[in-house]
Write a protein that holds these residues in place. Sequence first.
Motif, PDB file in Angstrom:
ATOM      1  N   MET A   1     -47.757  13.387  -8.420  1.00 33.06           N
ATOM      2  CA  MET A   1     -47.252  14.691  -8.805  1.00 33.06           C
ATOM      3  C   MET A   1     -48.319  15.470  -9.562  1.00 33.06           C
ATOM      4  O   MET A   1     -49.150  14.895 -10.262  1.00 33.06           O
ATOM      5  N   ALA A   2     -48.236  16.727  -9.471  1.00 31.25           N
ATOM      6  CA  ALA A   2     -49.235  17.537 -10.128  1.00 31.25           C
ATOM      7  C   ALA A   2     -49.146  17.419 -11.621  1.00 31.25           C
ATOM      8  O   ALA A   2     -50.125  17.460 -12.329  1.00 31.25           O
ATOM      9  N   ALA A   3     -47.954  17.285 -12.150  1.00 31.43           N
ATOM     10  CA  ALA A   3     -47.765  17.138 -13.591  1.00 31.43           C
ATOM     11  C   ALA A   3     -46.701  16.095 -13.815  1.00 31.43           C
ATOM     12  O   ALA A   3     -45.765  15.952 -13.039  1.00 31.43           O
ATOM     13  N   ARG A   4     -46.860  15.370 -14.906  1.00 30.03           N
ATOM     14  CA  ARG A   4     -45.919  14.297 -15.207  1.00 30.03           C
ATOM     15  C   ARG A   4     -44.562  14.880 -15.564  1.00 30.03           C
ATOM     16  O   ARG A   4     -44.451  15.743 -16.434  1.00 30.03           O
ATOM     17  N   GLN A   5     -43.517  14.444 -14.868  1.00 27.49           N
ATOM     18  CA  GLN A   5     -42.163  14.891 -15.146  1.00 27.49           C
ATOM     19  C   GLN A   5     -41.569  14.053 -16.282  1.00 27.49           C
ATOM     20  O   GLN A   5     -42.005  12.940 -16.537  1.00 27.49           O
ATOM     21  N   ALA A   6     -40.559  14.609 -16.938  1.00 28.03           N
ATOM     22  CA  ALA A   6     -39.873  13.866 -17.992  1.00 28.03           C
ATOM     23  C   ALA A   6     -39.167  12.655 -17.388  1.00 28.03           C
ATOM     24  O   ALA A   6     -38.566  12.747 -16.318  1.00 28.03           O
ATOM     25  N   SER A   7     -39.254  11.526 -18.079  1.00 30.78           N
ATOM     26  CA  SER A   7     -38.605  10.314 -17.599  1.00 30.78           C
ATOM     27  C   SER A   7     -37.092  10.485 -17.670  1.00 30.78           C
ATOM     28  O   SER A   7     -36.554  10.899 -18.700  1.00 30.78           O
ATOM     29  N   PRO A   8     -36.360  10.203 -16.590  1.00 33.25           N
ATOM     30  CA  PRO A   8     -34.904  10.407 -16.600  1.00 33.25           C
ATOM     31  C   PRO A   8     -34.214   9.432 -17.540  1.00 33.25           C
ATOM     32  O   PRO A   8     -34.617   8.274 -17.679  1.00 33.25           O
ATOM     33  N   GLY A   9     -33.146   9.901 -18.189  1.00 27.62           N
ATOM     34  CA  GLY A   9     -32.369   9.055 -19.085  1.00 27.62           C
ATOM     35  C   GLY A   9     -31.380   8.197 -18.326  1.00 27.62           C
ATOM     36  O   GLY A   9     -31.276   8.249 -17.097  1.00 27.62           O
ATOM     37  N   ARG A  10     -30.607   7.423 -19.082  1.00 25.02           N
ATOM     38  CA  ARG A  10     -29.674   6.482 -18.463  1.00 25.02           C
ATOM     39  C   ARG A  10     -28.593   7.189 -17.669  1.00 25.02           C
ATOM     40  O   ARG A  10     -28.186   6.713 -16.602  1.00 25.02           O
ATOM     41  N   ARG A  11     -28.095   8.331 -18.184  1.00 26.75           N
ATOM     42  CA  ARG A  11     -27.048   9.052 -17.445  1.00 26.75           C
ATOM     43  C   ARG A  11     -27.561   9.534 -16.092  1.00 26.75           C
ATOM     44  O   ARG A  11     -26.853   9.457 -15.080  1.00 26.75           O
ATOM     45  N   THR A  12     -28.787  10.030 -16.081  1.00 30.47           N
ATOM     46  CA  THR A  12     -29.350  10.496 -14.822  1.00 30.47           C
ATOM     47  C   THR A  12     -29.537   9.345 -13.852  1.00 30.47           C
ATOM     48  O   THR A  12     -29.212   9.460 -12.664  1.00 30.47           O
ATOM     49  N   ILE A  13     -30.057   8.221 -14.336  1.00 28.07           N
ATOM     50  CA  ILE A  13     -30.236   7.061 -13.475  1.00 28.07           C
ATOM     51  C   ILE A  13     -28.891   6.586 -12.937  1.00 28.07           C
ATOM     52  O   ILE A  13     -28.766   6.218 -11.765  1.00 28.07           O
ATOM     53  N   LEU A  14     -27.850   6.614 -13.779  1.00 29.42           N
ATOM     54  CA  LEU A  14     -26.518   6.208 -13.332  1.00 29.42           C
ATOM     55  C   LEU A  14     -26.011   7.141 -12.235  1.00 29.42           C
ATOM     56  O   LEU A  14     -25.473   6.688 -11.215  1.00 29.42           O
ATOM     57  N   PHE A  15     -26.190   8.449 -12.425  1.00 26.80           N
ATOM     58  CA  PHE A  15     -25.759   9.385 -11.388  1.00 26.80           C
ATOM     59  C   PHE A  15     -26.525   9.148 -10.092  1.00 26.80           C
ATOM     60  O   PHE A  15     -25.941   9.161  -8.994  1.00 26.80           O
ATOM     61  N   LEU A  16     -27.824   8.931 -10.207  1.00 30.53           N
ATOM     62  CA  LEU A  16     -28.616   8.688  -9.007  1.00 30.53           C
ATOM     63  C   LEU A  16     -28.171   7.411  -8.304  1.00 30.53           C
ATOM     64  O   LEU A  16     -28.163   7.342  -7.068  1.00 30.53           O
TER      65      LEU A  16
ATOM     66  N   LEU B   1     -31.082   1.302  -9.186  1.00 34.21           N
ATOM     67  CA  LEU B   1     -30.712   2.183  -8.073  1.00 34.21           C
ATOM     68  C   LEU B   1     -30.272   1.375  -6.856  1.00 34.21           C
ATOM     69  O   LEU B   1     -29.329   1.750  -6.163  1.00 34.21           O
ATOM     70  N   LEU B   2     -30.948   0.261  -6.626  1.00 30.55           N
ATOM     71  CA  LEU B   2     -30.550  -0.583  -5.508  1.00 30.55           C
ATOM     72  C   LEU B   2     -29.222  -1.275  -5.761  1.00 30.55           C
ATOM     73  O   LEU B   2     -28.513  -1.615  -4.811  1.00 30.55           O
ATOM     74  N   SER B   3     -28.861  -1.465  -7.032  1.00 31.75           N
ATOM     75  CA  SER B   3     -27.516  -1.971  -7.320  1.00 31.75           C
ATOM     76  C   SER B   3     -26.466  -0.982  -6.828  1.00 31.75           C
ATOM     77  O   SER B   3     -25.444  -1.357  -6.256  1.00 31.75           O
ATOM     78  N   GLY B   4     -26.716   0.314  -7.076  1.00 30.60           N
ATOM     79  CA  GLY B   4     -25.825   1.336  -6.540  1.00 30.60           C
ATOM     80  C   GLY B   4     -25.809   1.305  -5.031  1.00 30.60           C
ATOM     81  O   GLY B   4     -24.752   1.397  -4.393  1.00 30.60           O
ATOM     82  N   LEU B   5     -26.991   1.174  -4.441  1.00 33.55           N
ATOM     83  CA  LEU B   5     -27.100   1.095  -2.984  1.00 33.55           C
ATOM     84  C   LEU B   5     -26.294  -0.077  -2.438  1.00 33.55           C
ATOM     85  O   LEU B   5     -25.526   0.056  -1.480  1.00 33.55           O
ATOM     86  N   ILE B   6     -26.451  -1.236  -3.082  1.00 34.16           N
ATOM     87  CA  ILE B   6     -25.744  -2.439  -2.635  1.00 34.16           C
ATOM     88  C   ILE B   6     -24.237  -2.263  -2.790  1.00 34.16           C
ATOM     89  O   ILE B   6     -23.456  -2.645  -1.915  1.00 34.16           O
ATOM     90  N   ALA B   7     -23.826  -1.687  -3.925  1.00 34.64           N
ATOM     91  CA  ALA B   7     -22.395  -1.458  -4.132  1.00 34.64           C
ATOM     92  C   ALA B   7     -21.833  -0.574  -3.027  1.00 34.64           C
ATOM     93  O   ALA B   7     -20.737  -0.819  -2.503  1.00 34.64           O
ATOM     94  N   GLY B   8     -22.593   0.462  -2.649  1.00 38.63           N
ATOM     95  CA  GLY B   8     -22.145   1.323  -1.555  1.00 38.63           C
ATOM     96  C   GLY B   8     -22.048   0.583  -0.246  1.00 38.63           C
ATOM     97  O   GLY B   8     -21.087   0.747   0.515  1.00 38.63           O
ATOM     98  N   ILE B   9     -23.046  -0.262   0.035  1.00 41.03           N
ATOM     99  CA  ILE B   9     -23.046  -1.036   1.280  1.00 41.03           C
ATOM    100  C   ILE B   9     -21.835  -1.952   1.359  1.00 41.03           C
ATOM    101  O   ILE B   9     -21.124  -2.010   2.375  1.00 41.03           O
ATOM    102  N   LEU B  10     -21.573  -2.680   0.277  1.00 43.88           N
ATOM    103  CA  LEU B  10     -20.528  -3.705   0.305  1.00 43.88           C
ATOM    104  C   LEU B  10     -19.131  -3.109   0.164  1.00 43.88           C
ATOM    105  O   LEU B  10     -18.210  -3.471   0.897  1.00 43.88           O
TER     106      LEU B  10
END
Length: 408
Positions: free
Chosen positions: A1-16, A139-148
């Motif tokens: 990335m051209a500039a470093r973005q702010a690291s996402p917090g736990r709520r954002t990671i949970l939504f993702l 994130l893959l935990s969310g992915l797996i939960a969706g799959i199963l």
Amino acid sequence: MAARQASPGRRTILFLAVACAVSVANVYFPQAISPLIASGLRVPPDEAALVVTAIQIGYAAGIFLLVPLGDRLPHRPLIVTLLALTGLGLLAASAAPTLPVLVAASAAVGVTTVVPQVIIPMAAGLVPPERRGAVTGTLLSGLIAGILLARTFSGTVGQWLGWRAPYVVAAAVVLALTAVAAVAVPVTTPASRQPYPSLLAASVLLLRTEPALRRSCLYQATIFAGFSAAWTCVALLLTGPRYGLGAQAVGLLALIGAGSVVCAPAAGRRSDRHGPDQVNLWCAVGAVAAAAVLLAGVAGGPAGLVALAAGMLLLDVATQAGQVANQARIFALRPEARSRMNTAYMTCAFLGGSAGSWLGVRAYTVLGWPGVCALVAVLAVTALARHLLHAPSAGRADPAGDRSPGTP
């Protein structure tokens, strides 16, 4: 990335993670209701299984054609657009009057429901390296939960309300998620200004120049092919004469497999500390063992159901933990090309998955459930043999493993 973005917090990671779960569920929920589709559209069960193959082929095409845009376009509008198109595709599938129309709509849904493959490399670029494996695992935990849970959802809803109902409910959930994503997805700066044709060519070039990427693709394509074959055919086994159960039983079997969700973050932490190769070895061995356990499912009755539940759980764990390890390896290769790297990897993985679904149905038709188990075993042994032939250079501590010369 051209500039470093702010690291996402736990709520954002949970939504993702939730967005990954909802999106990927659309690829998998047809597996549980293919017998209902066969009955509702008056076609043979093996023809109805083409819906599963079509959506996986569409997913592979969407990964190759659309995921590279994650390096070229801001992530928020890209993700929102893909979610909206997925919701509309699901509505079209729910109204399909014939199997060919449903297969076409399913392929279209597969093309656009690639949001998880945009989100995961995006998040990997927003967190520091020491958190990358753990966040990828979440994130893959969310992915797996969706799959199963997708199979549990569709099997239960389809059994009570018919095969069209899961498509309608899924469309409503995806469209609601679209509205939330319009404000919740992080604002990012594109990492590349390359023209779109160059981005597509870059994914192919990366496969040619990155040995670690090719190795990761082979691991996941073979293991995931066995996973897809088993899940596509277990619906035929459970609803066939040996067990005589309904689509809801497939959903309940998938619910047992949800225990594999907790393994993805652990696999990510293990990859962070010891490198992904060790995790890949365990996954290949686990998939071979899963094939042996699943074979006992041919006995039928309660003992057979226990064997199917245990074997599917073991196969789920092997597949998902391997996914974490492989993505941890490839994301460490070229930070400026994570979306393109993920494009090459996931395209290969889902081509393997769609081939596994098709081969699994053929094996089941000719040889029954033992043929499917043999297919899973052969594919897992292929991954294991490749892993055992891989000899890392002495003293190499790089978690990415075998890099090509000059890779940053």
